[in-house]
Enzyme design. Sequence first.
Site, PDB file in Angstrom:
ATOM      1  N   ASP A 200       9.095   3.077   2.364  1.00  0.00           N
ATOM      2  CA  ASP A 200       7.893   3.858   2.619  1.00  0.00           C
ATOM      3  C   ASP A 200       7.571   3.742   4.110  1.00  0.00           C
ATOM      4  O   ASP A 200       6.999   2.754   4.565  1.00  0.00           O
ATOM      5  CB  ASP A 200       6.737   3.328   1.760  1.00  0.00           C
ATOM      6  CG  ASP A 200       5.446   4.112   1.989  1.00  0.00           C
ATOM      7  OD1 ASP A 200       5.370   4.860   2.979  1.00  0.00           O
ATOM      8  OD2 ASP A 200       4.513   3.965   1.180  1.00  0.00           O
TER       9      ASP A 200
ATOM     10  N   LYS B 190       1.949  11.444   7.122  1.00  0.00           N
ATOM     11  CA  LYS B 190       1.036  11.180   8.237  1.00  0.00           C
ATOM     12  C   LYS B 190       1.420  11.944   9.521  1.00  0.00           C
ATOM     13  O   LYS B 190       1.136  13.119   9.626  1.00  0.00           O
ATOM     14  CB  LYS B 190       0.908   9.680   8.464  1.00  0.00           C
ATOM     15  CG  LYS B 190       0.185   9.012   7.291  1.00  0.00           C
ATOM     16  CD  LYS B 190      -0.463   7.686   7.627  1.00  0.00           C
ATOM     17  CE  LYS B 190      -1.436   7.292   6.532  1.00  0.00           C
ATOM     18  NZ  LYS B 190      -0.988   6.173   5.723  1.00  0.00           N
TER      19      LYS B 190
ATOM     20  N   PHE C  25       0.860  -1.191   0.000  1.00  0.00           N
ATOM     21  CA  PHE C  25       0.000   0.000   0.000  1.00  0.00           C
ATOM     22  C   PHE C  25       0.890   1.232   0.000  1.00  0.00           C
ATOM     23  O   PHE C  25       1.623   1.468   0.950  1.00  0.00           O
ATOM     24  CB  PHE C  25      -0.968   0.054   1.190  1.00  0.00           C
ATOM     25  CG  PHE C  25      -1.874   1.251   1.071  1.00  0.00           C
ATOM     26  CD1 PHE C  25      -3.030   1.200   0.302  1.00  0.00           C
ATOM     27  CD2 PHE C  25      -1.543   2.467   1.667  1.00  0.00           C
ATOM     28  CE1 PHE C  25      -3.841   2.318   0.146  1.00  0.00           C
ATOM     29  CE2 PHE C  25      -2.348   3.593   1.512  1.00  0.00           C
ATOM     30  CZ  PHE C  25      -3.496   3.521   0.747  1.00  0.00           C
TER      31      PHE C  25
HETATM   32  C1  LIG Z   1      -1.128   6.195   4.225  1.00  0.00           C
HETATM   33  C2  LIG Z   1      -0.024   5.656   3.440  1.00  0.00           C
HETATM   34  C3  LIG Z   1       0.349   6.213   2.201  1.00  0.00           C
HETATM   35  C4  LIG Z   1      -0.437   7.309   1.518  1.00  0.00           C
HETATM   36  O1  LIG Z   1      -0.555   8.474   2.266  1.00  0.00           O
HETATM   37  P1  LIG Z   1      -1.709   9.525   1.904  1.00  0.00           P
HETATM   38  O2  LIG Z   1      -1.390  10.710   2.757  1.00  0.00           O
HETATM   39  O3  LIG Z   1      -3.015   8.889   2.249  1.00  0.00           O
HETATM   40  O4  LIG Z   1      -1.602   9.815   0.448  1.00  0.00           O
HETATM   41  C5  LIG Z   1       1.451   5.694   1.566  1.00  0.00           C
HETATM   42  N1  LIG Z   1       2.152   4.675   2.093  1.00  0.00           N
HETATM   43  C6  LIG Z   1       1.823   4.111   3.268  1.00  0.00           C
HETATM   44  C7  LIG Z   1       2.652   2.998   3.812  1.00  0.00           C
HETATM   45  C8  LIG Z   1       0.717   4.568   3.974  1.00  0.00           C
HETATM   46  O5  LIG Z   1       0.362   3.979   5.123  1.00  0.00           O
END
Ligand SMILES: *Cc1c(COP(=O)(O)O)cnc(C)c1O
Length: 404
Positions: free
Chosen positions: A227, A256, A142
């Site tokens: 990520d 985040k 994700f």
């Molecule tokens: C939430 C998330 C994203 C995307 O972030 P957004 O601010 O919703 O675009 C990307 N990678 C990971 C691992 C995430 O948990």
Amino acid sequence: MLSITDTLIETENRLGAHNYKPLDVMLSRGEGVWVWDVDGNRYLDCLSAYSAVNQGHCHPKIMAAMIEQAQKLTLTSRAFRNDQLALFYEEIAALTRSHKVLPMNSGAEAVETAIKAVRKWGYEVKGVPVGQAEIIVCSENFHGRTLGIIGFSTDETARGGFGPFAPGFKVVPFGDAAAFEAAITPHTVAFLVEPIQGEAGVIIPPKGYFAKVRELCTRHGITLILDEIQTGLGRTGKLLAEEHEGIEADVTLIGKALSGGYYPVSAVLSNTDVLGVLKPGQHGSTFGGNPLACAIARAAMKVLVDEGMIENSERQGARFKAQIESIRSNAVREVRGRGLMLAVELHPEAGGARRYCEALRERGILVKDTHVNTIRIAPPLVINEDQIDWASEQFNKVLTALEP
Ligand SMILES: *Cc1c(COP(=O)(O)O)cnc(C)c1O
């Protein structure tokens, strides 16, 4: 007469796109680990907006920084300079031991930014023939919701019906270093991966996986992009989840909790010359790096460290995990997690995680089901022992009352 909650839900259903299926709890206030609905009911937030409010709801110091900056200057665009950006760079680089920073807004934008930069790096520095760059990613990944990103998702709900997609991505199983090695070609420019797969249900890779991946990336001149948008900033009991693996990424993505939930702020952090390939005009964002975002992010990072939230995540996470593991229920298949990034996977016979989430909500706990059978648990990192003990009691009651 409809209640306030029902009236608002009716309006949402009528006017809004139905791209979410939220629990029907109508929140109007938050403080620390707690949130309140419009009827004054209090809940312990065990989702933290997918780890965006690690610092707790409405942290007063972040709020003060936001208000102070909002009264001075909020947006200049990058056509001009602002007096917060350099300070943000300095503080985030020192905290994460990075050499280069590129600020964006959402997490998905940080991912897209890294993909753009690393492809260009591949052509200009690594010498891959133009148009041939390959990026390896993992199944069940994700990384966000934009078109570029969903093109290499393996989740049919996320990608079905949205094609055609951009080429240049190869998918390998998560946690399998041999599969990663087999996918490498001279055109491989990067490996994009989550240290722990969050949306997939808090999947922790086998021990040694990332050490091997790091070694392969170094040997083949591949940029390792971690990520850490969800795992970063204390969620797993370390500042960055890479520390559990004893490795360092070449490029780290955070977002985040970088704003403590006040504002969308993300960043691409780089230890190599990857970000160096971007020249004026080749990438940007109207809001990226704006003074309000920078001031908020500076305060959000500062309270995370000053108030010991990362250590607290490690300590309380271990306590919470041990307590949930001690629950005797036929519903539970496995308890997983690091720090305060936890998940309870239920047996398929347990009837789905959603009804457990509904029952927990009745007992004053907000959690979210993921992938049908998994309950994800991620409270703000300011949670204390009494709150953990109380929460565990509620989990115990629900997991034993609804067990098959
Ligand atoms: C939430 C998330 C994203 C995307 O972030 P957004 O601010 O919703 O675009 C990307 N990678 C990971 C691992 C995430 O948990």
